[in-house]
Design a protein around this motif. Structure first.
Motif, PDB file in Angstrom:
ATOM      1  N   ASN A   1       4.054  -2.722 -14.079  1.00  7.04           N
ATOM      2  CA  ASN A   1       3.674  -3.904 -13.304  1.00  7.04           C
ATOM      3  C   ASN A   1       3.332  -3.558 -11.863  1.00  7.04           C
ATOM      4  O   ASN A   1       2.770  -4.384 -11.141  1.00  7.04           O
ATOM      5  CB  ASN A   1       4.823  -4.918 -13.303  1.00  7.04           C
ATOM      6  CG  ASN A   1       5.084  -5.481 -14.680  1.00  7.04           C
ATOM      7  OD1 ASN A   1       4.141  -5.730 -15.433  1.00  7.04           O
ATOM      8  ND2 ASN A   1       6.345  -5.668 -15.025  1.00  7.04           N
ATOM      9  N   LEU A   2       3.703  -2.344 -11.446  1.00  3.90           N
ATOM     10  CA  LEU A   2       3.502  -1.947 -10.058  1.00  3.90           C
ATOM     11  C   LEU A   2       3.248  -0.449  -9.987  1.00  3.90           C
ATOM     12  O   LEU A   2       3.940   0.339 -10.639  1.00  3.90           O
ATOM     13  CB  LEU A   2       4.738  -2.302  -9.216  1.00  3.90           C
ATOM     14  CG  LEU A   2       4.757  -1.804  -7.761  1.00  3.90           C
ATOM     15  CD1 LEU A   2       3.664  -2.493  -6.944  1.00  3.90           C
ATOM     16  CD2 LEU A   2       6.125  -2.036  -7.126  1.00  3.90           C
ATOM     17  N   ASP A   3       2.263  -0.073  -9.205  1.00  2.00           N
ATOM     18  CA  ASP A   3       1.999   1.327  -8.875  1.00  2.00           C
ATOM     19  C   ASP A   3       1.844   1.380  -7.362  1.00  2.00           C
ATOM     20  O   ASP A   3       0.781   1.072  -6.820  1.00  2.00           O
ATOM     21  CB  ASP A   3       0.735   1.819  -9.582  1.00  2.00           C
ATOM     22  CG  ASP A   3       0.416   3.274  -9.261  1.00  2.00           C
ATOM     23  OD1 ASP A   3       1.189   3.911  -8.520  1.00  2.00           O
ATOM     24  OD2 ASP A   3      -0.618   3.779  -9.742  1.00  2.00           O
ATOM     25  N   LEU A   4       2.917   1.764  -6.673  1.00  2.00           N
ATOM     26  CA  LEU A   4       2.919   1.726  -5.207  1.00  2.00           C
ATOM     27  C   LEU A   4       3.272   3.093  -4.656  1.00  2.00           C
ATOM     28  O   LEU A   4       4.269   3.701  -5.061  1.00  2.00           O
ATOM     29  CB  LEU A   4       3.915   0.675  -4.706  1.00  2.00           C
ATOM     30  CG  LEU A   4       4.000   0.485  -3.184  1.00  2.00           C
ATOM     31  CD1 LEU A   4       4.187  -0.996  -2.838  1.00  2.00           C
ATOM     32  CD2 LEU A   4       5.157   1.280  -2.576  1.00  2.00           C
ATOM     33  N   VAL A   5       2.440   3.596  -3.755  1.00  5.37           N
ATOM     34  CA  VAL A   5       2.697   4.855  -3.060  1.00  5.37           C
ATOM     35  C   VAL A   5       3.006   4.533  -1.611  1.00  5.37           C
ATOM     36  O   VAL A   5       2.256   3.801  -0.951  1.00  5.37           O
ATOM     37  CB  VAL A   5       1.488   5.811  -3.151  1.00  5.37           C
ATOM     38  CG1 VAL A   5       1.737   7.064  -2.319  1.00  5.37           C
ATOM     39  CG2 VAL A   5       1.212   6.190  -4.597  1.00  5.37           C
ATOM     40  N   VAL A   6       4.118   5.049  -1.123  1.00  2.00           N
ATOM     41  CA  VAL A   6       4.519   4.811   0.260  1.00  2.00           C
ATOM     42  C   VAL A   6       4.780   6.151   0.932  1.00  2.00           C
ATOM     43  O   VAL A   6       5.309   7.081   0.318  1.00  2.00           O
ATOM     44  CB  VAL A   6       5.779   3.904   0.325  1.00  2.00           C
ATOM     45  CG1 VAL A   6       6.931   4.520  -0.445  1.00  2.00           C
ATOM     46  CG2 VAL A   6       6.196   3.631   1.763  1.00  2.00           C
TER      47      VAL A   6
END
Length: 704
Positions: free
Chosen positions: A174-179
């Protein structure tokens, strides 16, 4: 021979290793990073001095994937890695964005970071490892890099955040987040999400920031034993005060120019002032310093005015969105089109529908796969009133296009529900801030105009930041000058119910969680406003596709029938396409997609295929054609491409001397299926059918 230094930690349940001192020793900094079974070599090199006349930081980042890392040989004719793939370009940007603001402001030496994937375990994506490796290489290089940074990927399973999910876990995420960021705060965010709330997205960023602190400490530990002597920090030039005295009288002119609301007029006024300043220094050598001081003065005027008055260059307050005009059906022959205008930013977006033959085939390190949705962003020089080179897309075009792709992709129908390949082209015809978000809005409109069943409309907005010590202002729908002179470019896209894409870049050392929350809440207000303006043009997808769009019909056949449809050497499928004018795509699972521009072509192709796959039924009567006569009977083509044998004893009720006494090649006859031999061949009879009426003499069944 080698003086090797290693640092190992357990991170996200896997071993993370930094190693330096053995490979690429002539680089200023070189670190081999391994996470799980994926290894990336990262190097950093900075020139010894800056080239004369350079007033910008010439940093280049190159991420490159070697196919040997996955035990593969490159596809194509040359069998060698060539121009960077889209992923390589995007990851290069992913590394560049968080490290660039951490170099000393006066450092102008040419610097290059190269990240090379040496091993890929098909489980851990190399992009995060490359970010960590670049940070470590720069930290030990001695270059004036105020890091280190860390980076990670965050997933969401509906209840919990997942640190560095595997490639398989990300397929249905549901989420693909790079920080990425420092211990002080976040510097960069890139994400795709399935309509998640602001709270979940902010929580993911916060969770990721806490996780990278462990990696940053490991890099610092490595640097304490392996770092080179730091280079002297670049100093301010001695002539600075002298030049400031000459520049200062131009301040009032800049103040007046930045009160001009129209971009074209403002740009001309600013250009004239800058030229006048350069004329004052035409006898002096250091025009680079003049340019830098002029930029600082402009930034001080714009930023100071916003912080003091809360009024911006074009007269808006910090939360207002520029006037919007949304139109659909702009191009009559296109399957779907839209013209989205927001202030002085405009995108002409066109949707084209195709078949499976139009899918994008991507030869990735993980293997070949196909994409049914393509979004291509173009930024011609006339969009900003300039004359310039027009050529293949650069990193900016690829990055902006991918951002818009991420914003739209979660809302597209699944392939089984909508068997079309979709290509979007966004032509930026005017630009003054956030053309990528105009592309998101225009794409949503064009898809709905084309009749693509988009789940919900999508809109995007770009947020900015002006921050001086503890005082700050968050700006909605930023202008180009506010982006250029500001501290943050924070793009948020989504529906009325949640966020689908997030991208943040920071030009200062970091921002706080408080600022991010304000920006997200303010962005939601702006997004809802933009969606309302878009709904004046079209609020949902049209019920029917455009007349010019291909019509796709889906059939399902048994796997063993695929060979019959294709025919020897593809002869049958080619004949169907040529005679009917339709395109036919056959998938391995027996799904057949027929695409045609009109109903007649589609039905003709369907009939040909149905005739081929249809099976003869015992006891039924068919109309056929004699295709061959032999001594023992006649072969009749009676069901598509199927032939059956009418034995000589079944030609008529009386004795038959010669087959040709009853029928000849080309004759149309009525036949009944009376059985099948051991090989599945069909046995037919003519004598059991009334040849005039087609009536089944035995059971009265009739099929024509």
């Amino acid at each position: 021979m080698f003086e090797v230094y290693r640092k190992e930690i357990t991170w996200g349940g896997k071993l993370l290793t930094f190693e330096t001192g053995k490979v690429a020793r002539q680089a200023d900094g070189a670190v081999m990073v391994t996470y799980g079974g994926t290894t990336v070599l990262c190097t950093a090199v900075g020139a010894s001095f800056a080239k004369p006349g350079i007033d910008f930081f010439p940093l280049t980042v190159n991420y490159q994937e070697k196919t040997f890392a996955a035990g593969r040989i490159p596809g194509g004719f040359f069998k060698r890695e060539g121009r960077p793939s889209e992923k390589e370009t995007l990851v290069s940007r992913l590394i560049d964005r968080p490290i660039r603001p951490l170099f000393h402001k006066n450092y102008k030496n040419e610097t290059q970071v190269i990240a090379t994937v040496l091993a890929h375990d098909m489980e851990n994506d190399p992009d995060i490892i490359a970010i960590l490796g670049a940070s470590a290489a720069l930290t030990i290089s001695g270059l004036p890099f105020m890091g280190p940074i860390g980076g990670c990927r965050i997933g969401w399973d509906g209840n919990n955040y997942i640190l560095n999910p595997t490639i398989d876990q990300m397929k249905n995420a549901n989420l693909d987040l790079v920080v990425a960021g420092t211990t002080d705060g976040v510097l960069m965010v890139e994400s795709e999400a399935s309509e998640l709330s602001e709270e979940i997205m902010l929580g993911a960023v916060d969770y990721g920031h806490k996780q990278i602190e462990h990696v940053i400490k490991a890099i610092i530990d490595l640097a304490e034993v392996a770092a080179k002597e730091p280079r002297p920090l670049p100093e301010d030039l001695n002539e600075k005060d002298e030049y400031l005295k000459i520049i200062q009288p131009f301040r009032k002119k800049f103040v007046k120019a930045y009160k001009e609301i129209d971009k074209s007029n403002r740009s001309k006024m600013l250009s004239d002032i800058r030229n006048d300043i350069l004329l004052e220094f035409e006898e002096k050598a250091n025009l680079t310093l003049v340019s830098s001081l002029t930029k600082n003065m402009e930034a001080d005027i714009v930023r100071g005015n916003i912080l003091k008055t809360k009024k911006r260059i074009d007269g808006r307050d910090t939360k207002s969105v520029r006037s919007i005009v949304a139109e659909v059906g702009t191009l009559p022959r296109a399957h779907g089109s839209a013209l989205f205008t927001r202030g002085e930013t405009q995108a002409l977006v066109v949707a084209t529908l195709g078949t499976g033959q139009d899918e994008q085939i991507i030869d990735a390190l993980e293997g070949e796969y196909r994409s049914k949705f393509m979004l291509h962003y173009n930024f011609p020089p006339y969009s900003v009133g300039e004359a310039g080179r027009v050529g293949s897309p650069g990193r900016r075009e690829i990055g902006h296009g991918k951002l818009a792709w991420r914003a739209i992709n979660p809302l597209l129908p699944k392939g089984d529900d909508f068997p079309y390949t979709v290509r979007i082209v966004s032509e930026i015809t005017e630009s003054n801030g956030s053309s990528s978000m105009a592309t998101v809005c225009g794409t949503s409109l064009a898809l709905m105009d084309a009749g693509v069943p988009l789940k919900k409309p999508v809109a995007g907005i770009a947020m900015g930041l002006i921050k001086e010590k503890k005082e700050f202002s968050v700006l909605s729908d930023i202008l180009g000058d506010e982006d250029h002179l500001g501290d943050m470019d924070f793009k948020v896209a989504g529906t009325k119910d949640g966020i689908t894409s997030l991208q943040m870049d920071i030009k200062i050392t970091s921002i706080t969680k408080e600022i991010m929350k304000i920006a997200l809440d303010q962005a939601k207000e702006g997004r809802i406003h933009i969606l309302n303006e878009m709904s004046k043009a079209i609020g949902s997808s049209r019920e029917a596709l455009a007349d010019s769009a291909p019509k796709i019909t889906t059939l399902k056949v048994k796997l063993e029938k695929i060979r019959d449809i294709i025919g020897p050497g593809g002869k049958m499928i080619r004949e169907i396409c040529e005679t009917t004018g339709a395109k036919v795509d056959i998938e391995d699972d027996g799904t057949i997609k027929i695409a045609a521009s009109d109903t007649e072509s589609s039905e003709a192709a369907q009939k040909r295929i149905n005739d081929i796959v249809a099976e003869a039924e015992l006891g039924f009567v068919y109309t056929g054609k004699v295709v061959k006569t032999v001594d023992f009977g006649a072969f009749v083509n009676f069901l598509g491409a199927k032939d059956g044998l009418v034995h000589i004893s079944e030609l008529q009720n009386a004795r038959t001397e010669k087959t040709t006494d009853i029928c000849k090649e080309g004759d149309e006859v009525k036949v009944k299926v009376i059985g099948f031999d051991d090989r599945g061949k069909v046995k037919l009879s003519m004598k059991r059918v009334d040849q005039n009426t087609g009536e089944d003499i035995e059971s009265k069944k009739k099929i024509n």
